[in-house]
Design a protein around this motif. Structure first.
Motif, PDB file in Angstrom:
ATOM      1  N   UNK A 148      -4.826 -14.553-113.106  1.00 50.28           N
ATOM      2  CA  UNK A 148      -5.245 -15.007-114.411  1.00 50.28           C
ATOM      3  C   UNK A 148      -4.375 -14.478-115.294  1.00 50.28           C
ATOM      4  N   UNK A 149      -3.969 -13.245-115.215  1.00 49.84           N
ATOM      5  CA  UNK A 149      -3.240 -12.662-116.266  1.00 49.84           C
ATOM      6  C   UNK A 149      -1.911 -13.340-116.422  1.00 49.84           C
ATOM      7  N   UNK A 191     -11.944 -14.775-123.169  1.00 46.32           N
ATOM      8  CA  UNK A 191     -10.721 -14.266-124.159  1.00 46.32           C
ATOM      9  C   UNK A 191      -9.681 -13.534-123.500  1.00 46.32           C
ATOM     10  N   UNK A 192      -8.579 -13.827-124.023  1.00 44.89           N
ATOM     11  CA  UNK A 192      -7.391 -12.911-123.375  1.00 44.89           C
ATOM     12  C   UNK A 192      -7.246 -11.565-123.201  1.00 44.89           C
ATOM     13  N   UNK A 193      -8.043 -10.860-124.351  1.00 44.65           N
ATOM     14  CA  UNK A 193      -8.003  -9.412-124.267  1.00 44.65           C
ATOM     15  C   UNK A 193      -8.987  -8.891-123.290  1.00 44.65           C
ATOM     16  N   UNK A 237      -7.894  -5.953-120.609  1.00 49.52           N
ATOM     17  CA  UNK A 237      -8.623  -4.862-120.355  1.00 49.52           C
ATOM     18  C   UNK A 237      -8.870  -4.263-118.965  1.00 49.52           C
ATOM     19  N   UNK A 238      -9.169  -5.542-118.196  1.00 51.26           N
ATOM     20  CA  UNK A 238      -9.090  -5.461-116.856  1.00 51.26           C
ATOM     21  C   UNK A 238      -7.924  -4.759-116.003  1.00 51.26           C
ATOM     22  N   UNK A 239      -6.816  -5.089-116.553  1.00 49.34           N
ATOM     23  CA  UNK A 239      -5.624  -4.797-116.169  1.00 49.34           C
ATOM     24  C   UNK A 239      -5.315  -3.656-116.629  1.00 49.34           C
ATOM     25  N   UNK A 268     -16.880  -9.821-114.270  1.00 49.46           N
ATOM     26  CA  UNK A 268     -16.636  -8.460-113.852  1.00 49.46           C
ATOM     27  C   UNK A 268     -15.835  -8.297-112.690  1.00 49.46           C
ATOM     28  N   UNK A 269     -15.319  -7.220-112.468  1.00 50.48           N
ATOM     29  CA  UNK A 269     -14.402  -6.853-111.204  1.00 50.48           C
ATOM     30  C   UNK A 269     -15.382  -6.803-109.859  1.00 50.48           C
TER      31      UNK A 269
END
Length: 118
Positions: free
Chosen positions: A22-23, A65-67, A71-73, A92-93
């Motif tokens: 996704x990133x 949202x991209x942010x 933040x997950x990464x 969620x993860x």
């Protein structure tokens, strides 16, 4: 990527490779084959501040949202939630289960509760 639908809530769980894809690509999609008809579910990164979702052409799309993915990464943040009209949204993860299951969990995030388990 997994989805859970209950009442007016929609929850997406993302594995490590889901977050990485996704990133990198900005989009994920899976499908369920009902034998002659498919249900698609997807996540799409957007330049927005809020989670939102639509259902069209047999596809559930969660706009993230991209942010959120950043933040997950970059952090230990577990999830993000929001409302779109009356629909509760959560991304969620996907953590490894605390119980033994037959499912392959090698791509899941380590469960933070594992360290607390005796």
């Amino acid at each position: 990527m997994k989805i859970r639908i209950k009442g007016n809530s929609l929850r997406y769980r993302l594995t490590k490779s889901d977050v990485a894809q996704l990133a990198e690509e900005g989009h994920l999609q899976e499908e369920v084959d009902f034998g002659g008809q498919q249900l698609y579910y997807a996540v799409q990164l957007v330049d927005d501040e809020h989670l939102s979702s639509v259902f069209r052409e047999n596809t559930i799309i969660l706009y993230v949202p991209k942010f959120v993915i950043k933040e997950f990464v970059d952090t230990d943040k577990v999830g993000f939630e929001g409302k779109h009209g009356n629909l509760f949204l959560l991304v969620e993860k996907d953590f490894t289960c605390l119980d033994n299951v037959d499912e392959d969990q090698s791509d899941n995030y380590p469960n933070p509760l594992l360290a607390k388990k005796p």
